[in-house]
Design a protein around this motif. Structure first.
Motif, PDB file in Angstrom:
ATOM      1  N   THR A 179       0.830  -1.205   0.000  1.00  0.00           N
ATOM      2  CA  THR A 179       0.000   0.000   0.000  1.00  0.00           C
ATOM      3  C   THR A 179       0.863   1.253   0.000  1.00  0.00           C
ATOM      4  N   PHE A 180       1.925   1.234   0.794  1.00  0.00           N
ATOM      5  CA  PHE A 180       2.782   2.422   0.867  1.00  0.00           C
ATOM      6  C   PHE A 180       3.564   2.625  -0.421  1.00  0.00           C
ATOM      7  N   PHE A 181       4.268   1.588  -0.868  1.00  0.00           N
ATOM      8  CA  PHE A 181       5.187   1.748  -1.987  1.00  0.00           C
ATOM      9  C   PHE A 181       4.487   1.815  -3.342  1.00  0.00           C
ATOM     10  N   ARG A 182       3.311   1.197  -3.479  1.00  0.00           N
ATOM     11  CA  ARG A 182       2.671   1.142  -4.794  1.00  0.00           C
ATOM     12  C   ARG A 182       1.454   2.046  -4.918  1.00  0.00           C
ATOM     13  N   VAL A 183       0.906   2.475  -3.771  1.00  0.00           N
ATOM     14  CA  VAL A 183      -0.295   3.316  -3.812  1.00  0.00           C
ATOM     15  C   VAL A 183       0.001   4.734  -3.321  1.00  0.00           C
ATOM     16  N   LEU A 184       0.628   4.854  -2.151  1.00  0.00           N
ATOM     17  CA  LEU A 184       0.833   6.164  -1.537  1.00  0.00           C
ATOM     18  C   LEU A 184       2.092   6.870  -2.046  1.00  0.00           C
ATOM     19  N   LEU A 185       3.208   6.152  -2.095  1.00  0.00           N
ATOM     20  CA  LEU A 185       4.489   6.786  -2.429  1.00  0.00           C
ATOM     21  C   LEU A 185       4.499   7.448  -3.810  1.00  0.00           C
ATOM     22  N   PRO A 186       3.909   6.844  -4.856  1.00  0.00           N
ATOM     23  CA  PRO A 186       3.925   7.531  -6.158  1.00  0.00           C
ATOM     24  C   PRO A 186       3.301   8.921  -6.130  1.00  0.00           C
ATOM     25  N   GLY A 187       2.253   9.105  -5.325  1.00  0.00           N
ATOM     26  CA  GLY A 187       1.630  10.422  -5.220  1.00  0.00           C
ATOM     27  C   GLY A 187       2.407  11.381  -4.339  1.00  0.00           C
ATOM     28  N   ILE A 188       3.132  10.834  -3.358  1.00  0.00           N
ATOM     29  CA  ILE A 188       3.891  11.661  -2.419  1.00  0.00           C
ATOM     30  C   ILE A 188       5.263  12.009  -2.965  1.00  0.00           C
ATOM     31  N   PHE A 189       5.813  11.160  -3.822  1.00  0.00           N
ATOM     32  CA  PHE A 189       7.214  11.274  -4.226  1.00  0.00           C
ATOM     33  C   PHE A 189       7.596  12.631  -4.802  1.00  0.00           C
TER      34      PHE A 189
END
Length: 277
Positions: A179-189
């Motif tokens: 969830t973090f690396f594939r869902v949240l991180l792309p938007g936060i990066f």
């Protein structure tokens, strides 16, 4: 439609004049002063043993501090946005403390804390960890002054992420890591990279908070801004401007690379979202 601000032509003129006076004119003066040296003379100053050592300390410590802030700044921003706890307002205000605290005061405070007889240093030195008056102390100081840039850049982005996104990922069987690396991180990066860039830029030019905790030993813990100040005190104006120009070139190239990476990340995120729609 009646505009509150002036039209495009006047606004653009004011912008260019302001940036010219504030940015381009000083940088032009720096380049002009350095032009008194031939390329061979400039290169000799730029590649001197003491200059190279100070550059390694300055940029190495700045990159390390910005990386630490990127990791822990993300955690701090996430906690401040997603959780409620006693003293949250106090913690949130403490994030801005490096902005309000004079850098010299911050340097003296950190040096006092991490010295061999300081509140923290007295427990670290018996373990073989010497912070004050070493390159590690520089990293500590630069991490302190750079944290707010990452946290304040990430907070609005995290606030825009709906909790339902995480719930949907969990419903579909995604683990917390997925969830973090594939869902949240792309938007936060992209925002995370922006905060990293701001923290790094701030650290490269930092002076006040570093000189008190660094020890300022040539070839060991001397930063380039201090070396430039030393040359100015010796009335070596040309040598100081040569080092300043070198820092400007290196900083520009690094920031250009980071901005290119940031553009790629934002463009990729936009393309993926468009494809999902």
């Amino acid at each position: 439609m009646k505009r509150v601000l002036p039209g495009f032509g006047l606004s653009l003129g004011i912008t260019l004049v302001y940036l010219g006076l504030l940015v381009l004119l000083p940088l032009s003066g720096l380049v002009f002063k350095s032009s008194a040296l031939s390329f061979a003379q400039w290169w000799d100053i730029a590649t001197g043993e003491r200059a190279l050592a100070s550059l390694r300390v300055t940029f190495g410590a700045s990159l390390l501090a910005a990386t630490i802030n990127a990791v822990f700044g993300l955690i701090v921003a996430w906690v401040l946005v997603r959780y409620s706890f006693p003293g949250k307002r106090l913690v949130d205000s403490l994030v801005d403390l490096p902005f309000a605290l004079p850098t010299a005061v911050a340097g003296i405070t950190l040096a006092t804390l991490y010295a061999g007889n300081g509140w923290v240093g007295r427990y670290l030195e018996p373990l073989g960890i010497k912070v004050a008056f070493t390159p590690l102390g520089i990293v500590v100081a630069l991490t302190f002054i750079g944290l707010p840039f990452v946290v304040r850049t990430l907070q609005p982005v995290i606030e825009d992420i709906e909790p339902e996104v995480e719930e949907a990922a969990a419903t579909l069987g995604a683990s917390r890591a997925q969830t973090f690396f594939r869902v949240l991180l792309p938007g936060i990066f992209p925002a995370l990279l922006t905060g990293f860039t701001l923290a790094f830029s701030r650290a490269v030019g930092e002076y006040g908070s570093v000189i008190f905790i660094a020890g300022n030993m040539p070839l060991v813990s001397e930063i380039t801004p201090l070396l430039i100040i030393s040359k100015l005190e010796q009335y070596d104006i040309v040598g100081a401007t040569a080092l300043a120009l070198l820092m400007l070139i290196i900083s520009f190239l690094l920031l250009l690379g980071v901005n290119a990476l940031q553009w790629w990340a934002a463009h990729r995120h936009h393309r993926l979202n468009g494809g999902a729609l």
